[in-house]
Design an enzyme around this catalytic site. Structure first.
Site, PDB file in Angstrom:
ATOM      1  N   TYR A 290      -1.801  -0.615  11.048  1.00 20.61           N
ATOM      2  CA  TYR A 290      -1.943  -1.273   9.736  1.00 20.61           C
ATOM      3  C   TYR A 290      -0.737  -0.977   8.854  1.00 20.61           C
ATOM      4  CZ  TYR A 290      -3.293  -1.702   4.814  1.00 20.61           C
ATOM      5  OH  TYR A 290      -3.291  -1.991   3.456  1.00 20.61           O
TER       6      TYR A 290
ATOM      7  N   LYS B 246       2.270  -3.426   7.367  1.00 19.23           N
ATOM      8  CA  LYS B 246       2.542  -3.595   5.927  1.00 19.23           C
ATOM      9  C   LYS B 246       3.981  -3.188   5.610  1.00 19.23           C
ATOM     10  CE  LYS B 246       0.103  -4.702   3.011  1.00 19.23           C
ATOM     11  NZ  LYS B 246      -0.276  -6.045   2.463  1.00 19.23           N
TER      12      LYS B 246
ATOM     13  N   THR C 102       0.827  -1.211   0.000  1.00 23.08           N
ATOM     14  CA  THR C 102       0.000   0.000   0.000  1.00 23.08           C
ATOM     15  C   THR C 102       0.863   1.263   0.000  1.00 23.08           C
ATOM     16  OG1 THR C 102      -1.424   1.282   1.484  1.00 23.08           O
ATOM     17  CG2 THR C 102      -0.115  -0.381   2.528  1.00 23.08           C
ATOM     18  N   ASP C 103       0.272   2.355  -0.457  1.00 25.70           N
ATOM     19  CA  ASP C 103       0.978   3.649  -0.386  1.00 25.70           C
ATOM     20  C   ASP C 103       1.040   4.173   1.056  1.00 25.70           C
ATOM     21  OD1 ASP C 103      -1.734   4.295  -0.074  1.00 25.70           O
ATOM     22  OD2 ASP C 103      -1.715   5.937  -1.530  1.00 25.70           O
ATOM     23  N   GLU C 104       0.249   3.553   1.961  1.00 23.78           N
ATOM     24  CA  GLU C 104       0.183   4.081   3.334  1.00 23.78           C
ATOM     25  C   GLU C 104       1.501   3.913   4.088  1.00 23.78           C
ATOM     26  OE1 GLU C 104      -3.476   3.419   5.413  1.00 23.78           O
ATOM     27  OE2 GLU C 104      -4.573   3.053   3.569  1.00 23.78           O
TER      28      GLU C 104
HETATM   29  P1  NAD Z   1      -9.647  -7.468   2.184  1.00 21.73           P
HETATM   30  O1  NAD Z   1      -9.645  -7.198   3.636  1.00 21.73           O
HETATM   31  O2  NAD Z   1     -10.882  -7.242   1.371  1.00 21.73           O
HETATM   32  O3  NAD Z   1      -9.215  -8.987   1.920  1.00 21.73           O
HETATM   33  C1  NAD Z   1      -8.196  -9.625   2.644  1.00 21.73           C
HETATM   34  C2  NAD Z   1      -8.376 -11.128   2.470  1.00 21.73           C
HETATM   35  O4  NAD Z   1      -7.326 -11.785   3.199  1.00 21.73           O
HETATM   36  C3  NAD Z   1      -9.700 -11.654   3.027  1.00 21.73           C
HETATM   37  O5  NAD Z   1     -10.323 -12.505   2.088  1.00 21.73           O
HETATM   38  C4  NAD Z   1      -9.299 -12.408   4.278  1.00 21.73           C
HETATM   39  O6  NAD Z   1     -10.158 -13.508   4.568  1.00 21.73           O
HETATM   40  C5  NAD Z   1      -7.897 -12.885   3.900  1.00 21.73           C
HETATM   41  N1  NAD Z   1      -7.078 -13.177   5.074  1.00 21.73           N
HETATM   42  C6  NAD Z   1      -6.931 -12.401   6.195  1.00 21.73           C
HETATM   43  N2  NAD Z   1      -6.110 -13.014   7.072  1.00 21.73           N
HETATM   44  C7  NAD Z   1      -5.720 -14.189   6.488  1.00 21.73           C
HETATM   45  C8  NAD Z   1      -4.882 -15.254   6.902  1.00 21.73           C
HETATM   46  N3  NAD Z   1      -4.263 -15.221   8.097  1.00 21.73           N
HETATM   47  N4  NAD Z   1      -4.703 -16.298   6.067  1.00 21.73           N
HETATM   48  C9  NAD Z   1      -5.336 -16.334   4.867  1.00 21.73           C
HETATM   49  N5  NAD Z   1      -6.151 -15.361   4.431  1.00 21.73           N
HETATM   50  C10 NAD Z   1      -6.343 -14.301   5.226  1.00 21.73           C
HETATM   51  O7  NAD Z   1      -8.438  -6.626   1.632  1.00 21.73           O
HETATM   52  P2  NAD Z   1      -8.184  -5.983   0.196  1.00 21.73           P
HETATM   53  O8  NAD Z   1      -8.697  -4.609   0.200  1.00 21.73           O
HETATM   54  O9  NAD Z   1      -8.612  -6.929  -0.856  1.00 21.73           O
HETATM   55  O10 NAD Z   1      -6.596  -5.885   0.230  1.00 21.73           O
HETATM   56  C11 NAD Z   1      -5.777  -6.916  -0.306  1.00 21.73           C
HETATM   57  C12 NAD Z   1      -4.326  -6.500  -0.209  1.00 21.73           C
HETATM   58  O11 NAD Z   1      -4.122  -5.282  -0.904  1.00 21.73           O
HETATM   59  C13 NAD Z   1      -3.845  -6.258   1.229  1.00 21.73           C
HETATM   60  O12 NAD Z   1      -2.551  -6.776   1.351  1.00 21.73           O
HETATM   61  C14 NAD Z   1      -3.847  -4.739   1.351  1.00 21.73           C
HETATM   62  O13 NAD Z   1      -2.862  -4.315   2.284  1.00 21.73           O
HETATM   63  C15 NAD Z   1      -3.488  -4.333  -0.052  1.00 21.73           C
HETATM   64  N6  NAD Z   1      -3.970  -3.017  -0.495  1.00 21.73           N
HETATM   65  C16 NAD Z   1      -5.300  -2.685  -0.366  1.00 21.73           C
HETATM   66  C17 NAD Z   1      -5.746  -1.447  -0.813  1.00 21.73           C
HETATM   67  C18 NAD Z   1      -7.196  -1.053  -0.727  1.00 21.73           C
HETATM   68  O14 NAD Z   1      -7.534   0.097  -1.004  1.00 21.73           O
HETATM   69  N7  NAD Z   1      -8.099  -1.945  -0.394  1.00 21.73           N
HETATM   70  C19 NAD Z   1      -4.836  -0.544  -1.384  1.00 21.73           C
HETATM   71  C20 NAD Z   1      -3.486  -0.925  -1.507  1.00 21.73           C
HETATM   72  C21 NAD Z   1      -3.075  -2.159  -1.064  1.00 21.73           C
HETATM   73  P1  TYD Z   2     -10.729   3.948   4.317  1.00 24.64           P
HETATM   74  O1  TYD Z   2     -11.683   3.548   3.230  1.00 24.64           O
HETATM   75  O2  TYD Z   2     -10.859   3.327   5.659  1.00 24.64           O
HETATM   76  O3  TYD Z   2      -9.268   3.741   3.728  1.00 24.64           O
HETATM   77  P2  TYD Z   2      -7.825   4.204   4.310  1.00 24.64           P
HETATM   78  O4  TYD Z   2      -7.951   4.589   5.726  1.00 24.64           O
HETATM   79  O5  TYD Z   2      -7.018   2.974   4.119  1.00 24.64           O
HETATM   80  O6  TYD Z   2      -7.378   5.335   3.428  1.00 24.64           O
HETATM   81  O7  TYD Z   2     -10.833   5.514   4.519  1.00 24.64           O
HETATM   82  C1  TYD Z   2     -10.631   6.413   3.451  1.00 24.64           C
HETATM   83  C2  TYD Z   2     -10.718   7.817   4.008  1.00 24.64           C
HETATM   84  O8  TYD Z   2     -12.066   8.053   4.450  1.00 24.64           O
HETATM   85  C3  TYD Z   2      -9.851   8.039   5.223  1.00 24.64           C
HETATM   86  O9  TYD Z   2      -9.328   9.383   5.168  1.00 24.64           O
HETATM   87  C4  TYD Z   2     -10.796   7.906   6.398  1.00 24.64           C
HETATM   88  C5  TYD Z   2     -12.109   8.410   5.834  1.00 24.64           C
HETATM   89  N1  TYD Z   2     -13.328   7.806   6.396  1.00 24.64           N
HETATM   90  C6  TYD Z   2     -14.372   8.622   6.892  1.00 24.64           C
HETATM   91  O10 TYD Z   2     -14.271   9.860   6.864  1.00 24.64           O
HETATM   92  N2  TYD Z   2     -15.478   8.020   7.386  1.00 24.64           N
HETATM   93  C7  TYD Z   2     -15.614   6.684   7.448  1.00 24.64           C
HETATM   94  O11 TYD Z   2     -16.657   6.183   7.969  1.00 24.64           O
HETATM   95  C8  TYD Z   2     -14.568   5.857   6.937  1.00 24.64           C
HETATM   96  C9  TYD Z   2     -14.671   4.358   6.955  1.00 24.64           C
HETATM   97  C10 TYD Z   2     -13.443   6.462   6.411  1.00 24.64           C
END
Ligand code: NAD
Ligand code: TYD
Length: 353
Positions: free
Chosen positions: A156, A160, A130-132
C-alpha cells in the site's frame, strides 16, 4: 475553484470532504468519480447539503476516455484526488490492484489534467497521500517532516509513494500546478469497518473478539476526518504550487491504549454484562508491521494557519456514538460489500498468536 472533480468521493474521507465543501463553498460544482469498490458506497452520500451541486459518476480513474470526457464536459478546473485502494492488510494479501489504482490511476488523472489545462496550466491538482510513505519510526526518532526521505514498507505505502513521486514529477517536468498532503491515520463517521477504530466498535457491540496484532504497542498519529478536510480545503485555497504539506493529529496512543479507550467509552454509554476490554484478543502480527508514525505539522500550521479542532478524547466519543446511532448504515454497508468474506480471509488465518 469552481468545477471540481473529486475522485473516490464515495469513500470515507472523500464523502466527508464533499459534505464539508458543499457547506463551505456556496458556488462550487462537484463531479464525484468513484468506481464503488468495496469501501465506496452511495450510502455515504445520503443527505448531502445542497445536493444539486453534486454529480455522481460511477467509473474508474484508470479509464482515460471517461476522465478526459469529464474534464471537458464539466470544464474541470480543480482535481482533488482521493480514489485509492487504502487498506494495508488487503495490500499484503493482494498487491496488484494497489499498483493499478494508486499508480496507474493517478497517472491517468495527471495526463488528463495536463491535456485539459493546456500550456497555461490554469488548474490545480491536489493529491491526497499518507504519512505511511515515510516508513516506520523508532520511539526516539523525530516526527516525519516534509523532507523526511521516503521509505515505504507495505505494498500500500509503496504504491502511494509511487503516486506521490509521479504527481511531483508532473510539476517539475510539465509545470502542472500540483499540491500534495501527507496525512496521518484518520477516524470519524463513514469509515469502512475494516480499519482499526470502526472494526473495534463493531466487534465490541457484537460481543466478538477485539483482534490486536502482535503486542499492540504500535503507534499511529490519529486525526479526526473533519480536521483533515479542513487541511485539504486550506491547501486548495492558499497552498503553494509544487509544495507538500504534512498533516497530523498530534495524538499518539498505542493501539492497545486506543482499543482500551474505546472499550471504556462503550462501558459508559452502551454497557454490556462484562467489560468490553475482556474481548481483547492477541492475534498474529501483520507482516512488516510499521511500529510508529508521528507527523510534524508545523509547516501547514505556520503557512496556512491550520490546527486540528478535535481532541482525540472528544473525537473518539463522537465517533463511537456515531456508529451506535448509525447501525442501519453499518448493516447496509456490510450486506452490500460481502464484509464477512474479508473477515474470514484476514482473521481466520491469523488465529491466535
Ligand atoms: P476508502 O477506501 O474509504 O475510499 C476509497 C474510495 O476510492 C472508495 O470510494 C473506492 O470506491 C474508490 N476507488 C477505489 N478504486 C477506484 C478506482 N479505480 N476508480 C475510482 N474510484 C476508486 O479510503 P479513504 O480512507 O477515504 O482514503 C482516501 C484517500 O486518503 C486515499 O488516497 C488514502 O491513501 C488517503 N489517506 C487515508 C488515510 C486514512 O486514515 N484513511 C490517511 C491518510 C491518507
Ligand atoms: P489500520 O486501521 O489498518 O490502519 P494503518 O495500517 O493504515 O495504520 O490499522 C491501524 C493500526 O491498528 C495498525 O497498527 C494495525 C492495527 N490493527 C490491529 O491491531 N488489529 C486490527 O484488526 C486492525 C484492522 C488493525
Amino acid at each position: 475553484m469552481k468545477n471540481i472533480l473529486i475522485t473516490g468521493g464515495a469513500g470515507f474521507i472523500g464523502s466527508n470532504f464533499i459534505r464539508y465543501l458543499l457547506k463551505k463553498e456556496p458556488n462550487v460544482q462537484i463531479v464525484n468519480l468513484d468506481i464503488l469498490a468495496y469501501a465506496g458506497s452511495l450510502e455515504n452520500l445520503k443527505n448531502l447539503p445542497d445536493v444539486e451541486r453534486h454529480t455522481f459518476v460511477q467509473g474508474d480513474i484508470c479509464d482515460a476516455d471517461l476522465v478526459n470526457k469529464l474534464m471537458q464536459e464539466h470544464k474541470i478546473d480543480t482535481i482533488v484526488h482521493f480514489a485509492a485502494e487504502s487498506h494495508v492488510d488487503r495490500s499484503i494479501l493482494g498487491p496488484a490492484p494497489f499498483v493499478q489504482t494508486n499508480v496507474f490511476g493517478t497517472l491517468t488523472l495527471l495526463e488528463a489534467a495536463k491535456q485539459a489545462w493546456g500550456q497555461e496550466r490554469s488548474g490545480h491538482f491536489h493529491h491526497i497521500s499518507t504519512d505511511e510513505v515515510f516508513g516506520s519510526l523508532a520511539l526516539d526518532e523525530p516526527d516525519f517532516t516534509e523532507s523526511t526521505p521516503y521509505d515505504p514498507r507495505s505494498p500500500y505505502s509503496a504504491s502511494k509513494a509511487s503516486s506521490d513521486h509521479l504527481v511531483r514529477s508532473y510539476f517539475h517536468t510539465y509545470a502542472l500546478p500540483v499540491t500534495v498532503t501527507n496525512c496521518s491515520n484518520n477516524y470519524g463517521p463513514y469509515q469502512f469497518p475494516e480499519k482499526l477504530i470502526p472494526l473495534m466498535i463493531l466487534n465490541a457491540t457484537q460481543g466478538k473478539p477485539l483482534p490486536i496484532y502482535g503486542d499492540g504497542l504500535q503507534i499511529r498519529d490519529w486525526l479526526h476526518v473533519e480536521d483533515h478536510c479542513e487541511a485539504i480545503y486550506l491547501v486548495l485555497k492558499g497552498g503553494k504550487m509544487g509544495e507538500t504539506y504534512n498533516v497530523g493529529g498530534g495524538n499518539q496512543p498505542t493501539n492497545l491504549d486506543l482499543v482500551n479507550w474505546i472499550c471504556s467509552i462503550l462501558d459508559s454509554i452502551h454497557p454490556a454484562a462484562i467489560p468490553y476490554s475482556s474481548l481483547i484478543s492477541y492475534v498474529r502480527d501483520r507482516p512488516g508491521h510499521d511500529r510508529r508514525y508521528a507527523v510534524d505539522s508545523s509547516k501547514i500550521k505556520a503557512e496556512l494557519d491550520w490546527a486540528p479542532r478535535h481532541s482525540l478524547e472528544e473525537g473518539l466519543l463522537d465517533t463511537v456514538k456515531w456508529y451506535l446511532d448509525n447501525m442501519d448504515w453499518v448493516e447496509t454497508i456490510l450486506k452490500e460489500k460481502d464484509y464477512q468474506a474479508w473477515l474470514d480471509k484476514n482473521y481466520e488465518e491469523r488465529g491466535k498468536k
